[in-house]
Design a protein around this motif. Structure first.
Motif, PDB file in Angstrom:
ATOM      1  N   UNK A 160     -33.861  18.302 -24.470  1.00  5.64           N
ATOM      2  CA  UNK A 160     -33.168  17.895 -25.696  1.00  5.64           C
ATOM      3  C   UNK A 160     -31.769  17.377 -25.437  1.00  5.64           C
ATOM      4  N   UNK A 161     -31.166  17.805 -24.337  1.00  2.00           N
ATOM      5  CA  UNK A 161     -29.827  17.349 -23.952  1.00  2.00           C
ATOM      6  C   UNK A 161     -29.885  16.126 -23.048  1.00  2.00           C
ATOM      7  N   UNK A 162     -31.098  15.546 -22.889  1.00  2.00           N
ATOM      8  CA  UNK A 162     -31.244  14.340 -22.085  1.00  2.00           C
ATOM      9  C   UNK A 162     -31.414  14.599 -20.597  1.00  2.00           C
ATOM     10  N   UNK A 163     -31.658  15.843 -20.249  1.00  2.00           N
ATOM     11  CA  UNK A 163     -31.838  16.184 -18.838  1.00  2.00           C
ATOM     12  C   UNK A 163     -33.294  15.997 -18.427  1.00  2.00           C
ATOM     13  N   UNK A 164     -33.496  15.723 -17.154  1.00  2.00           N
ATOM     14  CA  UNK A 164     -34.832  15.548 -16.601  1.00  2.00           C
ATOM     15  C   UNK A 164     -35.260  16.856 -15.934  1.00  2.00           C
ATOM     16  N   UNK A 165     -36.479  17.314 -16.260  1.00  2.00           N
ATOM     17  CA  UNK A 165     -36.941  18.634 -15.829  1.00  2.00           C
ATOM     18  C   UNK A 165     -38.248  18.517 -15.046  1.00  2.00           C
ATOM     19  N   UNK A 166     -38.330  19.282 -13.953  1.00  2.00           N
ATOM     20  CA  UNK A 166     -39.591  19.472 -13.233  1.00  2.00           C
ATOM     21  C   UNK A 166     -39.993  20.924 -13.437  1.00  2.00           C
ATOM     22  N   UNK A 167     -41.209  21.148 -13.935  1.00  2.00           N
ATOM     23  CA  UNK A 167     -41.694  22.499 -14.237  1.00  2.00           C
ATOM     24  C   UNK A 167     -42.937  22.740 -13.400  1.00  2.00           C
TER      25      UNK A 167
ATOM     26  N   UNK B  77     -40.121  16.018 -19.265  1.00  2.00           N
ATOM     27  CA  UNK B  77     -40.496  17.214 -18.514  1.00  2.00           C
ATOM     28  C   UNK B  77     -41.772  16.901 -17.745  1.00  2.00           C
ATOM     29  N   UNK B  78     -41.683  16.954 -16.443  1.00  2.00           N
ATOM     30  CA  UNK B  78     -42.874  16.768 -15.607  1.00  2.00           C
ATOM     31  C   UNK B  78     -43.391  18.160 -15.255  1.00  2.00           C
ATOM     32  N   UNK B  79     -44.633  18.445 -15.641  1.00  2.00           N
ATOM     33  CA  UNK B  79     -45.217  19.759 -15.359  1.00  2.00           C
ATOM     34  C   UNK B  79     -46.390  19.600 -14.414  1.00  2.00           C
ATOM     35  N   UNK B  80     -46.355  20.356 -13.326  1.00  2.00           N
ATOM     36  CA  UNK B  80     -47.461  20.396 -12.373  1.00  2.00           C
ATOM     37  C   UNK B  80     -47.887  21.847 -12.184  1.00  2.00           C
ATOM     38  N   UNK B  81     -49.170  22.052 -12.049  1.00  2.00           N
ATOM     39  CA  UNK B  81     -49.709  23.392 -11.843  1.00  2.00           C
ATOM     40  C   UNK B  81     -50.304  23.477 -10.445  1.00  2.00           C
ATOM     41  N   UNK B  82     -50.072  24.618  -9.805  1.00  2.00           N
ATOM     42  CA  UNK B  82     -50.467  24.789  -8.414  1.00  2.00           C
ATOM     43  C   UNK B  82     -51.414  25.963  -8.224  1.00  2.00           C
ATOM     44  N   UNK B  83     -52.294  26.200  -9.173  1.00  2.00           N
ATOM     45  CA  UNK B  83     -53.197  27.331  -9.057  1.00  2.00           C
ATOM     46  C   UNK B  83     -54.548  27.061  -9.682  1.00  2.00           C
ATOM     47  N   UNK B  84     -55.381  28.078  -9.644  1.00  2.00           N
ATOM     48  CA  UNK B  84     -56.728  27.997 -10.219  1.00  2.00           C
ATOM     49  C   UNK B  84     -56.823  28.668 -11.575  1.00  2.00           C
ATOM     50  N   UNK B  85     -55.710  29.201 -12.061  1.00  2.00           N
ATOM     51  CA  UNK B  85     -55.718  29.821 -13.378  1.00  2.00           C
ATOM     52  C   UNK B  85     -56.274  31.229 -13.393  1.00  2.00           C
ATOM     53  N   UNK B  86     -56.252  31.898 -12.252  1.00  2.00           N
ATOM     54  CA  UNK B  86     -56.745  33.277 -12.212  1.00  2.00           C
ATOM     55  C   UNK B  86     -55.807  34.111 -11.367  1.00  2.00           C
ATOM     56  N   UNK B  87     -55.727  35.380 -11.721  1.00  2.00           N
ATOM     57  CA  UNK B  87     -54.922  36.293 -10.922  1.00  2.00           C
ATOM     58  C   UNK B  87     -55.586  36.495  -9.572  1.00  2.00           C
ATOM     59  N   UNK B  88     -54.786  36.641  -8.557  1.00  2.00           N
ATOM     60  CA  UNK B  88     -55.314  36.829  -7.213  1.00  2.00           C
ATOM     61  C   UNK B  88     -55.276  38.313  -6.899  1.00  2.00           C
ATOM     62  N   UNK B  89     -56.439  38.853  -6.684  1.00  2.00           N
ATOM     63  CA  UNK B  89     -56.556  40.264  -6.313  1.00  2.00           C
ATOM     64  C   UNK B  89     -57.195  40.300  -4.937  1.00  2.00           C
ATOM     65  N   UNK B  90     -56.595  41.059  -4.053  1.00  2.00           N
ATOM     66  CA  UNK B  90     -57.106  41.094  -2.685  1.00  2.00           C
ATOM     67  C   UNK B  90     -56.590  39.916  -1.892  1.00  2.00           C
ATOM     68  N   UNK B  91     -57.378  39.476  -0.939  1.00  2.00           N
ATOM     69  CA  UNK B  91     -56.980  38.389  -0.044  1.00  2.00           C
ATOM     70  C   UNK B  91     -57.096  37.037  -0.760  1.00  2.00           C
ATOM     71  N   UNK B  92     -56.029  36.256  -0.680  1.00  2.00           N
ATOM     72  CA  UNK B  92     -56.017  34.923  -1.296  1.00  2.00           C
ATOM     73  C   UNK B  92     -56.941  33.985  -0.523  1.00  2.00           C
TER      74      UNK B  92
ATOM     75  N   UNK C 251     -33.967  15.535 -10.463  1.00  2.00           N
ATOM     76  CA  UNK C 251     -34.148  16.412 -11.623  1.00  2.00           C
ATOM     77  C   UNK C 251     -32.894  17.239 -11.855  1.00  2.00           C
ATOM     78  N   UNK C 252     -32.578  17.424 -13.130  1.00  2.00           N
ATOM     79  CA  UNK C 252     -31.442  18.259 -13.511  1.00  2.00           C
ATOM     80  C   UNK C 252     -31.830  19.735 -13.510  1.00  2.00           C
ATOM     81  N   UNK C 253     -33.101  20.012 -13.742  1.00  2.00           N
ATOM     82  CA  UNK C 253     -33.606  21.384 -13.754  1.00  2.00           C
ATOM     83  C   UNK C 253     -34.967  21.415 -13.085  1.00  2.00           C
ATOM     84  N   UNK C 254     -35.175  22.432 -12.255  1.00  2.00           N
ATOM     85  CA  UNK C 254     -36.472  22.656 -11.620  1.00  2.00           C
ATOM     86  C   UNK C 254     -36.861  24.101 -11.879  1.00  2.00           C
TER      87      UNK C 254
END
Length: 173
Positions: A30-37, A59-74, A98-101
């Motif tokens: 909203x303040x005109x800053x560029x964000x990487x999420x 706001x550029x959003x990237x996801x780095x997972x499979x959407x599940x909690x990791x229990x035990x060995x990844x 980016x102004x915020x990461x």
């Protein structure tokens, strides 16, 4: 004149860490800053990812997972996604683009052995002077807390999960 970027941590057992980071990202945009999420563990199918992709190009959003909690060995795939994600966050934080990461759920990624704490610390040390860095997740280490400029601990007092209520669309996911 640009802001000098600080390092913020939102940690603890209570709800609201990602929500706080999203609020900061929204305020920055909203303040005109560029964000990487960057979201660790999560798959990108959350409500916040949907609205950001559809309506908030600053706001550029990237996801780095499979959407599940990791229990035990990844799995090898989980580790590869997280390492690639940390590298992308590192580039975004050091480039000055980016102004915020935001590194959402990054402490969970460290606890699960997906990325090392030392590699995460290198991201903090190499960030651009003007980039605000926001890290979330349960279990921030004392070492990371010492490096940060602002640390907020979310403390659970009461939660409806304990009554068996599942995550609700638009509230938790």
């Amino acid at each position: 004149m640009k802001n000098i970027g600080m390092v913020q941590i939102y940690t603890g057992e209570g709800k609201g860490k990602t929500t706080a980071a999203l609020g900061l990202a929204l305020r920055a945009a909203g303040a005109g800053m560029k964000v990487f999420f960057g979201q660790f563990i999560k798959s990108g199918r959350t409500s916040e990812a949907k609205i950001i992709r559809e309506t908030l190009p600053m706001i550029k959003m990237n996801s780095f997972g499979n959407g599940r909690l990791i229990k035990g060995k990844a799995s090898r795939e989980d580790i590869l996604r997280a390492v690639n994600g940390l590298n992308e966050c590192a580039r975004s934080a050091s480039s000055g683009e980016y102004d915020m990461v935001v590194l959402d759920e990054v402490f969970h990624a460290v606890r699960c052995g997906l990325v090392s704490e030392n590699d995460l610390i290198r991201v903090l040390m190499r960030k651009s002077r003007n980039t605000e860095l926001v890290l979330t997740g349960r279990g921030a280490s004392k070492k990371l807390i010492a490096i940060a400029d602002l640390v907020t601990e979310m403390k659970e007092i009461k939660h409806y999960y304990k009554k068996g209520l599942k995550a609700r669309k638009g509230i938790e996911c």
